[in-house]
Design a protein around this motif. Structure first.
Motif, PDB file in Angstrom:
ATOM      1  N   ARG A 228       4.702   5.835  -4.258  1.00 37.84           N
ATOM      2  CA  ARG A 228       6.037   5.587  -6.091  1.00 37.84           C
ATOM      3  C   ARG A 228       4.489   6.396  -6.665  1.00 37.84           C
ATOM      4  O   ARG A 228       5.151   7.467  -7.138  1.00 37.84           O
ATOM      5  CB  ARG A 228       5.426   4.654  -6.894  1.00 37.84           C
ATOM      6  CG  ARG A 228       6.542   3.980  -8.032  1.00 37.84           C
ATOM      7  CD  ARG A 228       6.129   2.769  -7.748  1.00 37.84           C
ATOM      8  NE  ARG A 228       6.830   1.480  -6.859  1.00 37.84           N
ATOM      9  CZ  ARG A 228       5.964   0.036  -7.192  1.00 37.84           C
ATOM     10  NH1 ARG A 228       4.817   0.687  -7.881  1.00 37.84           N
ATOM     11  NH2 ARG A 228       6.369  -0.633  -5.964  1.00 37.84           N
ATOM     12  N   MET A 229       3.244   6.663  -6.506  1.00 37.62           N
ATOM     13  CA  MET A 229       2.208   7.822  -6.957  1.00 37.62           C
ATOM     14  C   MET A 229       2.369   8.999  -6.500  1.00 37.62           C
ATOM     15  O   MET A 229       2.190   9.923  -7.846  1.00 37.62           O
ATOM     16  CB  MET A 229       0.736   7.604  -7.086  1.00 37.62           C
ATOM     17  CG  MET A 229      -0.279   7.497  -7.383  1.00 37.62           C
ATOM     18  SD  MET A 229      -2.378   7.211  -6.547  1.00 37.62           S
ATOM     19  CE  MET A 229      -2.084   6.133  -6.605  1.00 37.62           C
ATOM     20  N   GLU A 230       2.800   9.357  -5.496  1.00 36.03           N
ATOM     21  CA  GLU A 230       3.184  10.502  -4.762  1.00 36.03           C
ATOM     22  C   GLU A 230       4.617  11.637  -5.917  1.00 36.03           C
ATOM     23  O   GLU A 230       5.007  12.259  -6.515  1.00 36.03           O
ATOM     24  CB  GLU A 230       3.777  11.027  -3.716  1.00 36.03           C
ATOM     25  CG  GLU A 230       2.711  10.299  -2.801  1.00 36.03           C
ATOM     26  CD  GLU A 230       1.145  11.824  -2.834  1.00 36.03           C
ATOM     27  OE1 GLU A 230       1.981  12.810  -3.237  1.00 36.03           O
ATOM     28  OE2 GLU A 230       0.159  11.032  -2.733  1.00 36.03           O
TER      29      GLU A 230
ATOM     30  N   ALA B 228       5.540  14.858 -12.703  1.00 36.89           N
ATOM     31  CA  ALA B 228       4.866  15.397 -13.871  1.00 36.89           C
ATOM     32  C   ALA B 228       4.573  16.974 -13.036  1.00 36.89           C
ATOM     33  O   ALA B 228       3.712  17.365 -14.296  1.00 36.89           O
ATOM     34  CB  ALA B 228       3.293  14.305 -13.457  1.00 36.89           C
ATOM     35  N   SER B 229       4.433  17.433 -12.426  1.00 32.84           N
ATOM     36  CA  SER B 229       3.907  18.808 -12.072  1.00 32.84           C
ATOM     37  C   SER B 229       5.174  19.559 -12.683  1.00 32.84           C
ATOM     38  O   SER B 229       4.742  21.288 -12.893  1.00 32.84           O
ATOM     39  CB  SER B 229       3.589  19.341 -10.900  1.00 32.84           C
ATOM     40  OG  SER B 229       4.135  18.411  -9.929  1.00 32.84           O
ATOM     41  N   ILE B 230       6.294  19.440 -12.625  1.00 34.24           N
ATOM     42  CA  ILE B 230       7.497  20.178 -12.723  1.00 34.24           C
ATOM     43  C   ILE B 230       7.101  20.104 -15.022  1.00 34.24           C
ATOM     44  O   ILE B 230       7.403  21.185 -14.656  1.00 34.24           O
ATOM     45  CB  ILE B 230       8.263  19.176 -12.562  1.00 34.24           C
ATOM     46  CG1 ILE B 230       8.970  19.726 -11.125  1.00 34.24           C
ATOM     47  CG2 ILE B 230       9.890  20.161 -13.439  1.00 34.24           C
ATOM     48  CD1 ILE B 230      10.322  18.601 -10.353  1.00 34.24           C
ATOM     49  N   GLU B 231       7.494  18.837 -15.005  1.00 35.03           N
ATOM     50  CA  GLU B 231       7.219  19.529 -16.612  1.00 35.03           C
ATOM     51  C   GLU B 231       5.335  19.890 -17.072  1.00 35.03           C
ATOM     52  O   GLU B 231       5.551  20.598 -18.159  1.00 35.03           O
ATOM     53  CB  GLU B 231       6.633  17.455 -17.104  1.00 35.03           C
ATOM     54  CG  GLU B 231       7.403  16.712 -16.882  1.00 35.03           C
ATOM     55  CD  GLU B 231       8.964  16.891 -18.123  1.00 35.03           C
ATOM     56  OE1 GLU B 231       8.524  17.088 -19.016  1.00 35.03           O
ATOM     57  OE2 GLU B 231      10.114  16.401 -17.687  1.00 35.03           O
TER      58      GLU B 231
ATOM     59  N   ASP C 229       1.088  -1.209  -0.209  1.00 35.72           N
ATOM     60  CA  ASP C 229       0.068  -0.298  -0.104  1.00 35.72           C
ATOM     61  C   ASP C 229       1.344   1.257  -0.321  1.00 35.72           C
ATOM     62  O   ASP C 229       0.510   2.322  -0.988  1.00 35.72           O
ATOM     63  CB  ASP C 229      -1.273   0.017   1.089  1.00 35.72           C
ATOM     64  CG  ASP C 229      -2.244   0.378   1.266  1.00 35.72           C
ATOM     65  OD1 ASP C 229      -2.893   0.398   0.034  1.00 35.72           O
ATOM     66  OD2 ASP C 229      -3.167   0.931   1.825  1.00 35.72           O
ATOM     67  N   LEU C 230       1.669   1.300   0.644  1.00 35.60           N
ATOM     68  CA  LEU C 230       2.432   2.475   1.351  1.00 35.60           C
ATOM     69  C   LEU C 230       3.785   3.259   0.048  1.00 35.60           C
ATOM     70  O   LEU C 230       3.913   3.565  -0.778  1.00 35.60           O
ATOM     71  CB  LEU C 230       3.638   1.897   1.969  1.00 35.60           C
ATOM     72  CG  LEU C 230       3.337   2.685   3.484  1.00 35.60           C
ATOM     73  CD1 LEU C 230       3.292   2.147   5.100  1.00 35.60           C
ATOM     74  CD2 LEU C 230       1.958   3.977   3.399  1.00 35.60           C
ATOM     75  N   THR C 231       4.109   1.438  -0.581  1.00 35.47           N
ATOM     76  CA  THR C 231       5.172   1.790  -1.609  1.00 35.47           C
ATOM     77  C   THR C 231       4.570   2.323  -2.762  1.00 35.47           C
ATOM     78  O   THR C 231       4.824   3.095  -3.177  1.00 35.47           O
ATOM     79  CB  THR C 231       5.711   0.386  -1.591  1.00 35.47           C
ATOM     80  OG1 THR C 231       5.337  -0.512  -0.753  1.00 35.47           O
ATOM     81  CG2 THR C 231       7.099   0.295  -1.976  1.00 35.47           C
TER      82      THR C 231
END
Lengths: 90, 574
Positions: B545-547, B553-556, B539-541
């Protein structure tokens, strides 16, 4: 008839005395009515058993019956007469 | 004058002996009667004088090649022949073969008139003739004292008798003169004053209605001799004298072992059983199994093909067979093969000494390796304890010197003679097995204890002694808080112990199972935790990863936006 047998053992004083005394008594009381046979056991030891001879001298009255025995040198005349069952003077 | 004694020329010990042939007598006198001399045998009526002297002659004639003259003053030849016929001797045949000559001298005073001087030359002539006719080396005068009844003149008689004994000696014949026992003197007419070389006294006494014959050597000039009173027996094989006394402690001992017939008992006795030639004492109160131990021992001996004599003083032969069969010991089989001799008599049947002699005689004839005497205590009925002890001592010495292993049983009356036995006979014994009657919880149980066993390490434990219909078994006894348990209480104890053990086993099982369960529980927990952890981890991994992806993605996106707004690169890149 008196048949008498005198047992002696050799020519001892007692035997000779016995013989002499016996003759005297017989001549006095049984003159002509007696016969004496002298047996010397030194010569005929086997004869001792037959008449049960122990003492020497022994005189055995063979006849008349019953058999009587007297021992000793017969110096006591009275006893000889009693032993041979002869009444003195009879 | 009458006090004067005949001197002998022999120095002590070197005196030549003439074997009497009487069993035992030659041993106590170091060889027999004084050779070439007269011996006086005195005794009361019926004490065995005639038989003693007759046996002396017969043995001489048969075994030693010495013909003999028997001059009898009492019995005639026919009567004598009848008397010795009971000993299996044909006297008439011996007479015919000129081995023995019997001369009967009849003395009757009533027939004889004494008329003066006489001597007994006729007797000498007869005797001399008898001796010469068969070349006799032995002479018996039985009973010369009868002459005292036949002649009045005692003086003559005495001097003649004195001459007779002197004469016999000069003749060189070995002679026995018998005489009636006197009240104050050894013989009624004091013959011992003339026969000074050897005087033997025969005695016949009755104690508690049981008769015992005894012989004693009163005197033996120039020779050592046993000084005791020796018991003797007139048996169908002649006079039998018991020569031994309890003095012999110089016999050889053996280190060979003899199994007891009970393997567990052997184990208690240093693993191998009794010593060969030792004496074993089995004591116990009634019904403790003494006879069973004895029979097992006897049977084991027979199995090894060793001869055994069993003296039974309580039970008859058949009774013993039946009783022992009930515990799986078949004695009758061995009786038939001749290896086992059972001699069953009542103790009161004869005197103590006669029993002793019988025991000797049988041992002498059979030559056994093993002897059982069951029980020895019954013999106290016929003798006092001291006598029994002395008899036992003699018996044991005799058996030991012959390397015979002997087992004695002895009955103990509770509390009565336990101590007597301890002080008395036990010191003579090498191994002492005590059978105990243990009463508890309303039942009798038998216990066995080896109280002592000389020369071996032995168990000091009480064993329960069990008689089953197959065998004798010895079991360990239970000890419960210091109390010895036997019989049913031992069984109860054993059951209790069994139950405890089961319970304990179950408890262990239970705990083991509990442990296992806990372990599994632990494993299960670990597993579920791992599963849970794995879920959380995943779950945590994935969220991590998603985070990260979102961050990239936000930098791009911002770069894209800037490009689109044609913004001053300087400002954006600064």
């Amino acid at each position: 008839m008196y048949e008498l047998r005198l047992y002696v053992a050799g020519q001892t004083v007692k035997s000779l005395n016995a013989f002499a005394n016996l003759i005297k008594i017989c001549e006095t009381h049984l003159a002509g009515k007696y016969r004496i046979e002298v047996i010397d056991l030194l010569k005929n030891p086997q004869l001792a058993a037959g008449d049960q001879i122990l003492a020497i001298p022994t005189l055995v009255r063979k006849l008349p019956k019953p058999i009587k025995k007297i021992i000793g040198d017969m110096s006591n005349t009275l006893r000889v007469l009693v032993g041979l069952d002869i009444r003195p003077g009879g | 004058m009458r006090k004067k004694r005949i001197k002998t020329g022999f120095s002590p010990g070197s005196r030549p002996k003439c074997p009497s042939g009487i069993k035992g007598f030659d041993e106590i006198t170091g060889g027999g009667l004084p050779k070439g001399c007269p011996t006086l045998v005195a005794g009361s009526a019926g004490s065995g004088k005639t038989l003693f002297s007759m046996e002396f002659l017969i043995r001489g004639a048969l075994d030693h090649g010495e013909p003999g003259v028997f001059m009898s003053f009492e019995e005639n030849a026919t009567e004598l022949a009848q008397n010795v016929a009971s000993l299996g001797i044909d006297l008439e045949d011996l007479s015919a073969r000129k081995k023995i000559l019997i001369d009967h001298v009849r003395v009757e005073r009533s027939e004889i008139e004494e008329t003066g001087e006489y001597d007994l030359e006729g007797l000498f002539v007869r005797l001399s003739h008898a001796i010469d006719s068969i070349g006799a080396r032995r002479v018996v005068l039985d009973t010369v004292e009868s002459l005292f009844g036949g002649f009045q003149n005692e003086g003559i008689l005495r001097s003649e008798l004195k001459r007779l004994f002197r004469w016999l000696k000069d003749k060189g014949v070995t002679s026995v003169i018998t005489g009636e026992r006197g009240e104050k003197t050894i013989t009624r007419h004091g013959l011992e004053e003339y026969v000074a070389d050897c005087v033997i006294l025969l005695d016949h006494r009755v104690t508690a209605q049981i008769s015992t014959r005894r012989l004693r050597v009163v005197k033996y000039r120039g020779s050592s001799h046993g000084a005791n009173e020796y018991p003797f027996l007139i048996s169908e094989r002649g006079i039998f004298l018991v020569p031994i006394t309890s003095m012999g402690l110089d016999y050889e001992v053996s280190s060979e072992r003899v199994p007891s017939g009970i393997s567990r008992l052997d184990a208690m006795l240093g693993g191998k059983g009794y010593f060969r030639g030792s004496s074993i004492f089995v004591t116990g109160t009634p019904g403790t199994g003494k006879t069973s131990i004895a029979s097992a021992f006897a049977e084991a001996a027979c199995r090894r093909r060793e001869k055994c004599i069993y003296f039974a003083f309580e039970e008859s032969k058949d009774q013993l067979f039946r009783n022992m069969r009930s515990i799986g010991i078949d004695l009758s089989r061995w009786d038939r093969t001749g290896l086992l001799h059972i001699h069953a008599t009542r103790p009161t049947f004869s005197g103590l000494e006669e029993h002793l002699i019988a025991m000797h005689r049988l041992a002498h004839e059979i030559r056994p390796k093993i002897i059982v005497i069951d029980p020895i205590s019954n013999l106290t009925e016929v003798g006092d304890p001291l006598e029994v002890k002395s008899m036992l001592g003699r018996l044991i010495d005799h058996y030991k010197s012959n390397k015979i292993t002997t087992l004695f049983t002895s009955l103990l009356i509770k509390g009565a003679n336990e101590d007597t036995s301890r002080e008395g006979t036990s010191s003579l014994m090498d191994t002492w097995i005590q059978l105990k009657d243990i009463e508890s919880n309303g039942e009798h149980n038998r216990g066995l204890l080896v109280l002592k066993s000389r020369g071996m390490s032995h168990s000091n434990q009480v064993r329960e002694f069990l008689l089953t219909d197959k065998e004798i078994r010895l079991l360990n006894v239970s000890l419960s808080s210091g109390v010895v348990l036997m019989g049913s209480s031992r069984a109860a104890q054993a059951a209790q112990e069994e139950m405890d053990a089961v319970r304990r086993r179950e408890e262990i099982e239970r705990r083991k199972w509990l442990l296992e369960r806990k372990r599994r529980e632990k494993d299960a927990r670990i597993a579920s935790l791992e599963v849970e952890f794995a879920a959380v981890e995943e779950d945590l991994t994935s969220s991590i990863r998603m985070e990260e992806r979102q961050g990239k993605a936000s930098i791009e996106t911002r770069k894209e936006l800037a490009k689109l707004r044609k913004a001053d690169n300087k400002t954006t890149t600064r």
